[in-house]
Design a protein around this motif. Structure first.
Motif, PDB file in Angstrom:
ATOM      1  N   ALA A 172       3.918  42.695 -14.095  1.00 36.23           N
ATOM      2  CA  ALA A 172       2.864  43.152 -15.000  1.00 36.23           C
ATOM      3  C   ALA A 172       2.137  44.373 -14.455  1.00 36.23           C
ATOM      4  CB  ALA A 172       1.866  42.022 -15.267  1.00 36.23           C
ATOM      5  N   PHE A 173       2.220  44.601 -13.146  1.00 35.63           N
ATOM      6  CA  PHE A 173       1.545  45.748 -12.532  1.00 35.63           C
ATOM      7  C   PHE A 173       2.402  47.011 -12.585  1.00 35.63           C
ATOM      8  CE2 PHE A 173      -0.499  42.029 -10.845  1.00 35.63           C
ATOM      9  CZ  PHE A 173      -1.840  42.374 -10.787  1.00 35.63           C
ATOM     10  N   THR A 174       3.643  46.898 -13.029  1.00 42.39           N
ATOM     11  CA  THR A 174       4.576  48.015 -13.219  1.00 42.39           C
ATOM     12  C   THR A 174       4.706  48.889 -11.978  1.00 42.39           C
ATOM     13  OG1 THR A 174       2.977  49.583 -14.164  1.00 42.39           O
ATOM     14  CG2 THR A 174       4.022  48.024 -15.691  1.00 42.39           C
ATOM     15  N   ASP A 175       4.635  48.291 -10.803  1.00 40.80           N
ATOM     16  CA  ASP A 175       4.777  49.024  -9.544  1.00 40.80           C
ATOM     17  C   ASP A 175       5.930  48.426  -8.753  1.00 40.80           C
ATOM     18  OD1 ASP A 175       4.515  50.415  -7.154  1.00 40.80           O
ATOM     19  OD2 ASP A 175       2.901  49.125  -6.424  1.00 40.80           O
ATOM     20  N   PRO A 176       7.024  49.172  -8.551  1.00 39.68           N
ATOM     21  CA  PRO A 176       8.172  48.628  -7.823  1.00 39.68           C
ATOM     22  C   PRO A 176       7.867  48.215  -6.388  1.00 39.68           C
ATOM     23  CG  PRO A 176       8.782  50.615  -9.022  1.00 39.68           C
ATOM     24  CD  PRO A 176       7.291  50.517  -9.089  1.00 39.68           C
ATOM     25  N   HIS A 177       6.774  48.730  -5.821  1.00 41.34           N
ATOM     26  CA  HIS A 177       6.409  48.346  -4.457  1.00 41.34           C
ATOM     27  C   HIS A 177       5.629  47.040  -4.408  1.00 41.34           C
ATOM     28  CE1 HIS A 177       6.973  52.198  -1.803  1.00 41.34           C
ATOM     29  NE2 HIS A 177       8.059  51.455  -1.899  1.00 41.34           N
ATOM     30  N   LEU A 178       5.317  46.463  -5.555  1.00 39.84           N
ATOM     31  CA  LEU A 178       4.691  45.141  -5.590  1.00 39.84           C
ATOM     32  C   LEU A 178       5.798  44.134  -5.872  1.00 39.84           C
ATOM     33  CD1 LEU A 178       2.234  43.308  -5.532  1.00 39.84           C
ATOM     34  CD2 LEU A 178       1.884  43.796  -7.953  1.00 39.84           C
ATOM     35  N   LEU A 179       6.128  43.328  -4.863  1.00 40.61           N
ATOM     36  CA  LEU A 179       7.316  42.493  -4.953  1.00 40.61           C
ATOM     37  C   LEU A 179       7.057  41.140  -4.298  1.00 40.61           C
ATOM     38  CD1 LEU A 179      10.409  42.480  -5.687  1.00 40.61           C
ATOM     39  CD2 LEU A 179      10.814  43.223  -3.339  1.00 40.61           C
ATOM     40  N   VAL A 180       7.536  40.091  -4.957  1.00 42.76           N
ATOM     41  CA  VAL A 180       7.508  38.747  -4.385  1.00 42.76           C
ATOM     42  C   VAL A 180       8.946  38.335  -4.096  1.00 42.76           C
ATOM     43  CG1 VAL A 180       6.879  36.330  -4.722  1.00 42.76           C
ATOM     44  CG2 VAL A 180       5.396  38.148  -5.606  1.00 42.76           C
ATOM     45  N   ALA A 181       9.238  38.064  -2.844  1.00 44.43           N
ATOM     46  CA  ALA A 181      10.591  37.712  -2.405  1.00 44.43           C
ATOM     47  C   ALA A 181      10.558  36.302  -1.794  1.00 44.43           C
ATOM     48  CB  ALA A 181      11.080  38.735  -1.388  1.00 44.43           C
ATOM     49  N   PRO A 182      11.716  35.670  -1.559  1.00 45.06           N
ATOM     50  CA  PRO A 182      13.068  36.224  -1.690  1.00 45.06           C
ATOM     51  C   PRO A 182      13.521  36.291  -3.142  1.00 45.06           C
ATOM     52  CG  PRO A 182      13.178  33.927  -1.040  1.00 45.06           C
ATOM     53  CD  PRO A 182      11.718  34.297  -1.030  1.00 45.06           C
TER      54      PRO A 182
END
Length: 341
Positions: free
Chosen positions: A8-18
């Protein structure tokens, strides 16, 4: 749920992994199509050069209809199900980009509308291209009529890139101009590599980007902002410099493009860039067995423009491919250099 909420933040650097096999490919690293919502249609805005989509003849201007037999709007809303009852146009665009670039495993079947007719293509997973690029040399050099074209291959985080560019500068010292092609730098990088490259184009210490760290102000009430400088490195290149950027110019690729513009006076030819926030930090979430990654710095051109809002000297609707399959950024840069002679 947490993983999908990050989109929802449309930022590829905001990521939840794995990440799982069924998760969307990571944009822009493992992607070959850019799309945007225009008048309630999802339109292809660029196609990554050398990709499966490029080889299949997909071109900007085509309208997306279906992904793996499912209507594109349904796929968009599926991503935000139980999260956002009414996603914004930007959020819908971002979800559509994730949808058309497929899941982390498996091919894609995409249906387009082209000149009023439906056209279906089956495309390889763009992660295959990402793996191929990861194995490439840091850069390649081509000389055309005394113009050295240096294309960087997503290696702005590798120390060897500095030495490779040093060698390219020495070997092609006689050329009249250079085109630095950053359209294959979708992810990663560090400022040492960027400063190592820019240093060949300055004669004195020059500012190349501005950093702001919001967390400092939030925790202390004292804002922190500083200017980063680049220092000269031999040999100095005195010719004209053009820089190319596209939607696959992300993270340090974006920083290098605006830094060359700010510090070296390079002329830039680019569409919208990757718009990735800077300085990625990683946090372990042990109760979930997950990792949270997010950008921790706001980055600016030295003139104060936020990096994500930068507009090139020669702005392009698409930079990798145009509607006819040509290379618009390269054509524009070569035309400008020819006019300088």
């Amino acid at each position: 749920m947490l993983h999908r909420s990050a989109f929802a933040f449309t930022d590829p650097h905001l990521l939840v992994a794995p990440l799982d096999d069924d998760d969307p490919n990571v944009w822009p690293t493992s992607a070959d199509l850019a799309v945007a919502l225009r008048d309630d249609r999802y339109v292809v805005t660029d196609v990554r050069a050398g990709s499966a989509a490029d080889a299949a003849g997909v071109r900007p201007g085509w309208t997306m209809r279906k992904v793996d037999g499912v209507d594109i709007e349904a796929r968009v809303m599926e991503l935000f199900a139980d999260l956002l009852p009414a996603p914004t146009a930007l959020q819908r665009t971002y979800a559509a980009i994730l949808a058309v670039n497929g899941k982390r495993v498996g091919d894609r079947v995409l249906e387009f509308e082209v000149d009023g007719a439906r056209q279906t293509v089956e495309l390889a997973n763009p992660r295959e291209l990402a793996r191929k690029v990861a194995k490439m040399e840091p850069l390649s050099v081509e000389v055309r009529e005394r113009v050295a074209i240096v294309r960087f291959n997503n290696a702005l985080d590798r120390q060897e890139t500095i030495a490779a560019f040093d060698a390219a500068i020495r070997e092609h010292a006689e050329v009249e101009a250079m085109i630095l092609d950053l359209r294959n730098t979708p992810s990663g990088g560090n400022t040492d590599v960027a400063r190592g490259i820019i240093g060949h184009f300055v004669r004195e210490a020059r500012p190349y980007q501005v950093h702001e760290i919001p967390a400092v102000a939030r925790s202390t009430t004292v804002p922190r902002r500083f200017v980063e400088y680049v220092l000269p490195r031999a040999p100095f290149f005195a010719g004209k410099v053009a820089v190319l950027g596209s939607r696959w110019t992300g993270s340090m690729g974006e920083g290098l493009l605006i830094g060359l513009h700010a510090a070296a006076g390079a002329r830039t030819f680019a569409s919208d860039l990757g718009d990735l926030l800077g300085a990625v930090y990683s946090f372990e979430l042990p109760a979930l067995g997950a990792t949270l990654e997010l950008g921790g710095e706001s980055l600016f051109h030295v003139d104060g423009t936020p990096r994500g809002d930068y507009v090139a000297d020669v702005p392009l609707a698409s930079a990798d491919r145009d509607a006819a399959g040509g290379d618009p950024a390269m054509a524009a840069a070569l035309a400008w250099l020819a006019a300088q002679r």
